[in-house]
Design an enzyme around this catalytic site. Structure first.
Site, PDB file in Angstrom:
ATOM      1  N   PRO A  85       0.839  -1.202   0.000  1.00 32.18           N
ATOM      2  CA  PRO A  85       0.000   0.000   0.000  1.00 32.18           C
ATOM      3  C   PRO A  85       0.872   1.249   0.000  1.00 32.18           C
ATOM      4  O   PRO A  85       1.901   1.294   0.681  1.00 32.18           O
ATOM      5  CB  PRO A  85      -0.817  -0.125   1.291  1.00 32.18           C
ATOM      6  CG  PRO A  85      -0.043  -1.058   2.154  1.00 32.18           C
ATOM      7  CD  PRO A  85       0.719  -1.965   1.237  1.00 32.18           C
ATOM      8  N   HIS A  86       0.466   2.241  -0.789  1.00 26.59           N
ATOM      9  CA  HIS A  86       1.286   3.435  -0.935  1.00 26.59           C
ATOM     10  C   HIS A  86       0.427   4.619  -1.329  1.00 26.59           C
ATOM     11  O   HIS A  86      -0.639   4.462  -1.924  1.00 26.59           O
ATOM     12  CB  HIS A  86       2.381   3.206  -1.986  1.00 26.59           C
ATOM     13  CG  HIS A  86       1.841   2.743  -3.302  1.00 26.59           C
ATOM     14  ND1 HIS A  86       1.491   1.429  -3.542  1.00 26.59           N
ATOM     15  CD2 HIS A  86       1.557   3.408  -4.443  1.00 26.59           C
ATOM     16  CE1 HIS A  86       1.044   1.299  -4.772  1.00 26.59           C
ATOM     17  NE2 HIS A  86       1.061   2.500  -5.341  1.00 26.59           N
ATOM     18  N   ALA A  87       0.914   5.802  -0.982  1.00 28.91           N
ATOM     19  CA  ALA A  87       0.206   7.030  -1.325  1.00 28.91           C
ATOM     20  C   ALA A  87       1.183   8.193  -1.320  1.00 28.91           C
ATOM     21  O   ALA A  87       2.220   8.151  -0.649  1.00 28.91           O
ATOM     22  CB  ALA A  87      -0.920   7.292  -0.333  1.00 28.91           C
TER      23      ALA A  87
END
Length: 178
Positions: A85-87
């Site tokens: 997960p990344h942002a």
């Protein structure tokens, strides 16, 4: 004052290399990740980072919203029990990362529909798109190695996890900003 670029053996300037292990410290590793579904696991990871002083409490809702928005586009569960997960966030000035391991498995709606046991969370400054892509590629390469995944599953301590990351040769060019 900017430092001159690193030189390769051929004398051609090259970007310095950053090992993935440099993104993690003992404060950023969770051996008992909680949560049956993606949103719960991500909240646990973000709360862990806040509790350890790696992320400001005032950013909690913003970061969780960004991660939820990203997961809504397409799952970051890449298969083989792994999710990344990344942002992007304007509110951080450096990459904030965490590694979590779940013995029960988390439903990330992964591409292979399998539960996720190994999670590498990344929050990247909005200005570092190239670094972000290079880091994702290096992490995916590392987790593509079945032996490394097994070692991470079997690690009995945070130190062992960090040693596995340190021993892996996957790296990122540190000059990857746009």
């Amino acid at each position: 004052m900017a430092l001159p670029p690193a030189m390769s053996m051929s004398g051609i300037p090259s970007d310095p290399v950053m090992k993935l292990s440099s993104l993690l410290s003992c404060k950023q590793v969770i051996l008992d990740l909680e949560g049956e579904v993606c949103s719960d696991a991500l909240a646990h990871m973000v709360d862990h980072l806040i509790a350890r002083g790696c992320l400001s409490k005032s950013l909690r809702d913003e970061i969780l919203d960004l991660l939820k928005e990203r997961e809504g586009q397409v799952s970051t569960g890449i298969g083989s029990g792994v999710a990344i997960p990344h942002a992007f966030s304007d509110s951080v000035d450096h990459v904030v990362a965490a590694f979590g391991r779940s013995s029960e498995g988390v439903d990330f709606e992964a591409i292979d529909n399998s539960p996720v046991n190994l999670v590498m969370l990344l929050i990247v400054p909005e200005t570092q798109h190239n670094m972000h892509l290079q880091t994702l590629a290096a992490i995916a390469k590392m987790f593509n190695n079945c032996s490394i995944r097994q070692q991470l599953h079997n690690a009995e301590s945070i130190e062992q996890v960090l040693n596995i990351f340190d021993a892996d040769s996957s790296s990122v060019r540190a000059g990857g900003e746009n």
